[in-house]
Design an enzyme around this catalytic site. Structure first.
Site, PDB file in Angstrom:
ATOM      1  CB  VAL A  93      -0.947   0.091   1.125  1.00 59.63           C
ATOM      2  CG1 VAL A  93      -1.793   1.195   1.242  1.00 59.63           C
ATOM      3  CG2 VAL A  93      -1.953  -1.290   1.030  1.00 59.63           C
ATOM      4  CB  THR A 143      -4.674  -3.375  10.495  1.00 60.26           C
ATOM      5  OG1 THR A 143      -5.164  -3.101   9.154  1.00 60.26           O
ATOM      6  CG2 THR A 143      -4.207  -1.756  10.879  1.00 60.26           C
ATOM      7  CB  CYS A 177      -8.268  -7.100   2.137  1.00 64.75           C
ATOM      8  SG  CYS A 177      -7.055  -5.807   1.766  1.00 64.75           S
TER       9      CYS A 177
END
Length: 466
Positions: A52, A121, A296
């Site tokens: 990212v 995360t 994700c």
């Protein structure tokens, strides 16, 4: 609807002078520039240079911003300093172009007008959100940033995380007050590895911020590098929620077709044929069964479920869908065992070649691949496993999967081929050659549905698919 528009060819950072004006019309609210400059004057620091953060750093640098790329990983930064693309999605030339400095020196954060945090995360072993990387990054940023800095979080989080975790960590480390001494926004990443049609500039950027003025500023910043435009949200929490539900929607729909495929297998029906027929209805949603890996889709539902439960809601459907998708590796292993039995193979004497160890087509990332669970299940029957992946690093495969790895593709001596990840390179396989190389009565277990069942049968292969 609210959209941000402006001159994407020439845009300078003018947040200090406030040289932007909001204009209302019947269409909604638009952001127009009142001045133009040929160069960007802001310095942007990207914290976290993974799949990212690195495209963000390159995108801003290519748009004439001065960019600092900060990461705590010495190996990653060393390779980037050598001009090597560490993601596989960019190019070495892209890493080398533009005014961008790669560093592990946190003191450089002081130089930034904007700090964008893009750190992992994950979920823990109990499927609870782990925001430790966000808190750690915020502590580092807070200890180095100057007053007036704007901090934007891009990591996937549950609604409320920016205010509950990021802002307190920034304030504690800096001794400054959010909204007075520094400013905070949230813009969820929408990266799609190995998808050239949906890069940073091609996908609408969702932006939320702590107030309208910061929202305007952050939206303008992103609009300077995102050709598809920017969608401002009424609150940070709306922006946080939209990210997780995008992937929850996909997870639920994939779970439906996965559950259907397991049922059709017991009914003796070909899932592909059923879906092909259903697809003729104009409003049928086209999803395919398969292994659901990655950073994700298998993670985001747990973030939302965590927050929903705190609010007293019961996210039963999304958690049931997660359970269905998590059961697919065992189902794939069972299909492989059935195929070997149909070939009259003794399981403990069988050898299976797994094609594709990465979590999705044409990427080399094996960290969140569900193929490892398929292999673990097959090992319970003492089946010998080897693997081949043209994109993944062979040493990383050996370390993560504990299997023999082929450096060049060969089917000799195997009883079955298990195609788990449909890389483009595998589309060129000739099934007649595969069948000839396998031991007598070989099998093809085609998880991705890359080949036609009739072609496999004509080649003399026992064929199984989802």
């Amino acid at each position: 609807m609210t959209t941000i528009i402006g001159d994407t060819e020439e845009r300078a950072d003018e947040r200090a002078s406030g040289q932007y004006a909001l204009e209302s019309s019947g269409e909604g609210t638009t952001l127009e520039h009142t001045t133009e400059q040929s160069t960007r004057e802001a310095t942007i620091c990207i914290v976290g240079l993974g799949y990212v953060g690195l495209p963000l750093a390159v995108g801003f640098a290519q748009s004439d911003y001065r960019v600092i790329g900060y990461d705590v990983d010495d190996v990653t930064v060393d390779r980037l300093q050598e001009g090597i693309d560490t993601t596989g999605d960019l190019t070495d030339e892209a890493i080398q172009d533009g005014d961008i400095s790669y560093t592990t020196d946190a003191t450089t954060i002081t130089e930034a007008d904007y700090v964008i945090i893009a750190v992992p995360t994950p979920i823990d072993d109990d499927e609870r959100p782990d925001l430790g990387y966000v808190e750690s990054a915020a502590t580092t940023v807070g200890s180095k940033m100057d007053p007036g800095t704007t901090v934007v979080l891009e990591s996937t989080v549950y609604p409320g995380s920016t205010r509950e975790v990021l802002i307190p960590a920034l304030e504690d480390a800096s001794g400054l007050s959010a909204g007075e001494d520094f400013f905070v926004g949230y813009s969820p990443e929408r990266a799609t590895p190995a998808d050239d049609d949906h890069g940073l500039e091609d996908v609408v950027k969702v932006v939320g911020a702590q107030n309208d003025k910061v929202l305007e500023d952050v939206a303008t910043l992103y609009e300077s590098v995102v050709d598809a435009g920017v969608h401002p949200t009424p609150s940070i929490e709306v922006a946080e929620a939209c990210k997780v539900i995008e992937n929850i929607q996909r997870d639920v729909n994939i779970a439906l077709v996965n559950e259907l495929s397991m049922a059709f297998e017991r009914m003796g029906l070909d899932t592909r044929e059923v879906l092909e027929a259903a697809r003729t209805k104009w409003n049928f949603h086209d999803y395919r069964p398969g292994l659901v890996g990655g950073h994700c889709i298998p993670v985001d539902p747990y973030f939302f479920a965590h927050r929903a439960k705190r609010a007293g809601a019961d996210p039963e459907l999304m958690l049931t869908s997660r359970s269905v998708n998590e059961s697919m590796p065992n189902h794939v292993a069972e299909l492989t065992i059935k195929a070997l039995n149909e070939c009259h193979k003794t399981l403990r004497e069988s050898r299976v070649l797994v094609l594709g160890l990465a979590y999705k087509s044409d990427v080399g990332d094996i960290r969140s691949s569900k193929v490892t669970h398929v292999i673990d299940h097959l090992r319970e029957f003492d089946i010998d496993i080897a693997g081949y992946d043209p994109h993944a690093d062979d040493d990383e495969i050996r370390a993560s999967f504990d299997i023999d790895v082929q450096e060049s593709l060969s089917f000799d001596g195997f009883d079955a081929v298990l195609l788990t990840t449909s890389h483009s390179a595998f589309e060129e396989l000739e099934l007649d050659d595969v069948a000839a190389a396998l031991d007598d009565d070989g099998a093809l277990i085609d998880v991705a549905g890359a080949f036609e069942p009739n072609d496999a049968a004509d080649a003399g292969l026992v064929y199984r698919s989802l």
